[in-house]
Design a protein around this motif. Structure first.
Motif, short mmCIF file in Angstrom:
data_model
loop_
_atom_site.label_atom_id
_atom_site.label_comp_id
_atom_site.label_asym_id
_atom_site.label_seq_id
_atom_site.Cartn_x
_atom_site.Cartn_y
_atom_site.Cartn_z
N LEU A 24 -16.33 -54.99 5.40
CA LEU A 24 -17.21 -55.48 4.35
C LEU A 24 -18.54 -54.87 4.11
CD1 LEU A 24 -16.94 -59.14 5.61
CD2 LEU A 24 -15.87 -58.23 3.74
N PRO A 25 -19.21 -54.89 2.94
CA PRO A 25 -20.49 -54.26 2.74
C PRO A 25 -21.56 -54.79 3.53
CG PRO A 25 -19.33 -54.80 0.60
CD PRO A 25 -18.57 -55.57 1.62
N ALA A 26 -22.36 -54.14 3.86
CA ALA A 26 -23.63 -54.62 4.59
C ALA A 26 -24.49 -55.52 3.73
CB ALA A 26 -24.38 -53.26 5.30
N GLY A 27 -25.06 -56.40 4.48
CA GLY A 27 -26.15 -56.96 3.64
C GLY A 27 -25.61 -58.15 2.98
N LEU A 28 -24.47 -58.80 3.21
CA LEU A 28 -24.01 -59.95 2.27
C LEU A 28 -24.88 -61.21 2.58
CD1 LEU A 28 -19.96 -59.36 2.50
CD2 LEU A 28 -21.50 -59.02 0.54
N ASP A 29 -24.85 -61.96 1.75
CA ASP A 29 -25.50 -63.28 1.68
C ASP A 29 -24.49 -64.37 2.16
OD1 ASP A 29 -27.14 -65.62 1.78
OD2 ASP A 29 -27.34 -65.40 -0.37
N THR A 30 -24.67 -64.76 3.64
CA THR A 30 -23.74 -65.54 3.81
C THR A 30 -24.28 -67.26 4.16
OG1 THR A 30 -24.38 -65.34 6.25
CG2 THR A 30 -22.61 -63.93 5.46
N SER A 31 -25.25 -67.40 3.44
CA SER A 31 -25.83 -68.68 3.43
C SER A 31 -24.82 -69.77 2.77
CB SER A 31 -27.53 -68.90 2.67
OG SER A 31 -27.13 -68.26 1.11
N ASN A 32 -23.93 -69.37 1.68
CA ASN A 32 -23.35 -70.43 1.22
C ASN A 32 -22.09 -70.54 2.18
OD1 ASN A 32 -25.01 -71.25 -0.83
ND2 ASN A 32 -24.34 -69.34 -1.94
N VAL A 33 -21.64 -69.98 2.99
CA VAL A 33 -20.54 -69.94 4.01
C VAL A 33 -20.71 -71.31 4.40
CG1 VAL A 33 -19.14 -68.89 5.92
CG2 VAL A 33 -20.32 -67.44 4.21
N ALA A 34 -19.61 -72.04 4.37
CA ALA A 34 -19.42 -73.36 5.12
C ALA A 34 -18.10 -73.54 5.90
CB ALA A 34 -19.25 -74.41 3.98
N VAL A 35 -18.36 -74.44 6.71
CA VAL A 35 -17.16 -74.92 7.79
C VAL A 35 -17.19 -76.30 7.78
CG1 VAL A 35 -16.27 -74.92 9.98
CG2 VAL A 35 -17.39 -72.75 9.04
N GLU A 36 -16.19 -76.90 7.39
CA GLU A 36 -16.09 -78.32 7.20
C GLU A 36 -14.71 -79.07 7.26
OE1 GLU A 36 -17.72 -78.53 3.22
OE2 GLU A 36 -15.79 -77.61 2.19
N PRO A 37 -14.73 -80.53 7.41
CA PRO A 37 -13.26 -80.99 7.71
C PRO A 37 -12.51 -80.62 6.38
CG PRO A 37 -14.88 -82.49 8.00
CD PRO A 37 -15.67 -81.28 7.37
N PRO A 38 -11.01 -80.44 6.53
CA PRO A 38 -10.29 -80.04 5.44
C PRO A 38 -10.18 -81.42 4.76
CG PRO A 38 -8.95 -80.10 7.38
CD PRO A 38 -10.31 -80.11 7.68
N ARG A 39 -9.70 -81.18 3.26
CA ARG A 39 -9.23 -82.51 2.59
C ARG A 39 -8.25 -83.26 3.20
NH1 ARG A 39 -10.80 -81.16 -3.98
NH2 ARG A 39 -12.96 -80.83 -3.47
N ASP A 40 -7.37 -82.35 3.50
CA ASP A 40 -6.05 -83.00 4.23
C ASP A 40 -5.92 -82.64 5.87
OD1 ASP A 40 -3.48 -83.69 5.11
OD2 ASP A 40 -2.45 -82.99 3.20
N ALA A 41 -5.92 -83.60 6.58
CA ALA A 41 -5.88 -83.33 7.91
C ALA A 41 -4.64 -82.55 8.42
CB ALA A 41 -5.93 -84.60 8.72
N ALA A 42 -3.62 -82.42 7.57
CA ALA A 42 -2.29 -81.82 7.96
C ALA A 42 -2.53 -80.31 7.88
CB ALA A 42 -1.22 -82.28 7.03
N HIS A 43 -3.93 -79.88 7.27
CA HIS A 43 -3.97 -78.48 6.87
C HIS A 43 -4.98 -78.01 8.30
CE1 HIS A 43 -3.79 -79.17 2.48
NE2 HIS A 43 -2.38 -79.01 2.93
N GLY A 44 -5.13 -78.82 9.25
CA GLY A 44 -5.90 -78.10 10.36
C GLY A 44 -7.02 -78.93 10.59
N ASP A 45 -7.99 -78.68 11.48
CA ASP A 45 -9.01 -79.28 11.82
C ASP A 45 -10.47 -78.90 11.32
OD1 ASP A 45 -7.87 -80.60 13.87
OD2 ASP A 45 -7.92 -78.64 15.23
#
Length: 574
Positions: A24-45
């Motif tokens: 990956l290129p250096a210096g990417l802005d990761t501030s908008n990277v999110a980890v959240e519950p999936p809309r469908d629990a069947a898709h994982g945690d």
């Protein structure tokens, strides 16, 4: 323990490693990277959008990033599996031991689990209710009081230094009207016939005030012109109304840290000082405003006024601060009041207004921005109207108040807990229906009952286990999908608190508690058919000790969430 923050940290570490390797290129802005519950629990945690938000700046296909990221994440022992969905979303499944760790974390620190340090001790002033001191609080004030109080508790829970404040609007003409109304009740107490005219307040709540005034001054004000009694009666009546308002707030469980009098701003130089601050920055001037948009009022005429250049700070038009007769506009003392808040060292300000103050938001934000040089943010929250019903029919007005349903009417009908919870079952800026029959019915459709019932069920299980000499085990038994669903919802609590606090949205707590209660009830009901899922395993103390760990952790979170809402968790349903 915020597992979502932990996994997001893992995602960021993996992205940094890919950048270090040149993938990956250096210096990417990761501030908008999110980890959240999936809309469908069947898709994982959990799910992350990392590949999607980084694809454009990295000039790569989202799926290519997702494949590289998935390989990195899969090597972590906390991750049971990673799947790529659609164009590049990543669905993450966690190992079973995670649910045990989270459950144990809740029990190890029941006071601290879910609490956040995101406020970092910043001082925030939350002004709410602030009703004119002319009568008892009505149902509209009730919603603002509950919202403001829950928001204050939420921010306190999330690391802010919170001051709860009530602004007493005792500097305007409405307080003179109150004084004249009390004077009429005073004359009544002396056996005189009176008529409530010219907008005076006819509510029965002033009868006692008139009697009290008679007891204090006797007949000293009878048949006297108001120049002899207006000032004294105004002070007496205002004090009486504020005692009534404090009693109303106490009935709802609301306790203010500070009451600030508008009248204290007049004749003290504080208004002049605040406007001088603006004038020194070139924001006060003499000028003529454009006519109002739409139909031109018949009495409108252009005239030179003293104006605040609020457009320099985001307002639509500049605002008058001085009337042509030399008196202050209603906006001038509000500027001075917020100037005082800033001078007291608050880092953030929040005002909770009724829906009818929507047009006031921009000018107040402009004033705070100008006074603080942009340092202190002001968030204005509007609370929409509440429509009252009883068995589907509109609830009639209060005779005691004369023209409206009072806060005390509502609390006496259903109690403070039901009132507070139901007032938070909608976002503050959405209309709210309050049916006295529905908010007290015992059904799944009533979120107050449903959450309280979940807590009461857990407490009954724990009492039974305690009676049998069984203490919770060191580790929970979490294997069935229904148990995992409950543990998964429990794990969302720390993340949910931060989101609600960041957005000033305490209603999210009520929504979450309903979902958590639903997961608890689902597991309970499943245990009715499958005895192995029951929390108390008859004849097997060891299994019971493991089974009661998860519901006890759930009770910790329900109790904490209800505490933020100002609702008492019940031990048993009656």
């Amino acid at each position: 323990m915020n597992i979502f923050d932990e996994i997001r940290g893992l995602v960021i570490e993996a992205l940094d490693a890919l950048a270090a390797e040149g993938v990956l290129p250096a210096g990417l802005d990761t501030s908008n990277v999110a980890v959240e519950p999936p809309r469908d629990a069947a898709h994982g945690d959990m799910a992350t959008n990392a590949a999607m938000v980084l694809a454009k700046p990295a000039k790569m296909k989202p799926r290519d990033i997702a494949e590289q990221l998935a390989g990195r994440l899969s090597s972590d022992p906390r991750i049971a599996g990673v799947q790529i969905a659609g164009p590049g979303f990543l669905n993450i499944s966690l190992g079973a031991e995670i649910w045990e760790e989270i459950t144990c974390a809740a029990l190890a620190d029941p006071h601290g689990f879910g609490r956040s340090a995101m406020g970092a001790g910043r001082k925030v002033n939350i002004e709410y209710v602030s009703a004119n001191p002319t009568g008892p609080l009505h149902v509209g004030h009730t919603r603002g009081a509950v919202f403001g109080d829950a928001l204050a508790a939420l921010l306190d829970y999330s690391g802010w230094d919170v001051t709860r404040e009530y602004y007493i609007n005792d500097g305007g003409a409405q307080v003179d009207v109150l004084a004249r109304s009390v004077y009429l009740r005073y004359l009544e107490a002396h056996g005189r016939e009176v008529a409530f005219e010219d907008g005076t307040y006819p509510g029965d709540y002033l009868i006692d005030v008139g009697e009290a005034l008679k007891a204090k001054v006797g007949d000293a004000f009878v048949d006297k012109g108001e120049q002899y009694w207006l000032e004294d009666v105004r002070a007496f009546a205002t004090a009486a109304m504020m005692r009534l308002i404090r009693e109303d707030l106490a009935a709802l469980g609301v306790n203010m840290d500070n009451f600030f009098s508008e009248k204290a701003l007049y004749g003290t130089g504080r208004i002049e000082e605040a406007l001088k601050t603006l004038d020194d920055d070139g924001l006060i001037y003499r000028g003529t405003l454009e006519p109002p948009k739409g139909k031109l009022p018949e009495d409108w005429e252009p005239r030179e006024q003293t104006l605040f250049r609020s457009t320099a700070h985001g307002d639509d038009v500049d605002r008058p601060v001085l009337k042509s007769d030399g008196s202050w506009t209603y906006f001038a003392p509000d500027i001075a009041y917020h100037h005082d808040k800033i001078a007291r060292g608050f880092d953030e300000l929040i005002d909770v207004f009724g829906a009818d103050h929507g047009g006031y938001v921009k000018r107040m934000k402009a004033a705070v921005s100008a006074l603080s040089k942009g340092r202190v943010p002001l968030d204005v929250k509007l609370t929409q109207l509440v429509k009252l019903y009883k068995n589907g029919e509109p609830f009639k007005m209060s005779k005691r108040a004369g023209t409206f349903v009072t806060l005390r009417d509502v609390v006496e009908q259903v109690g403070p807990d039901v009132t507070r919870f139901h007032m938070l079952t909608r976002k503050n800026d959405a209309p709210l229906d309050f049916d006295f029959a529905k908010v007290t019915e015992q059904s799944k459709d009533n979120p107050v009952f449903y959450v309280q019932y979940a807590h009461a069920r857990i407490r009954s299980v724990l009492r039974r286990a305690e009676a049998e000499g069984i203490a919770p085990a060191d580790k929970p038994q979490i294997t069935d999908p229904a148990e995992i669903d409950l543990a998964r919802k429990l794990a969302e609590w720390p993340r949910l608190v931060e989101i609600a606090a960041r957005n000033h949205e305490p209603h999210r707590i009520a929504f979450y508690l309903y979902d958590l209660a639903s997961a608890l009830h689902a597991l309970w009901n499943k245990g009715n058919d499958d005895m192995s899922l029951r929390f108390v395993q008859d004849g097997d103390p060891g299994a019971t000790a493991g089974k009661i760990v998860l519901p006890k952790a759930v009770s910790v979170v329900i109790s904490a969430g209800l505490g933020i809402l100002g609702v008492t968790p019940v031990e048993e349903m009656r």
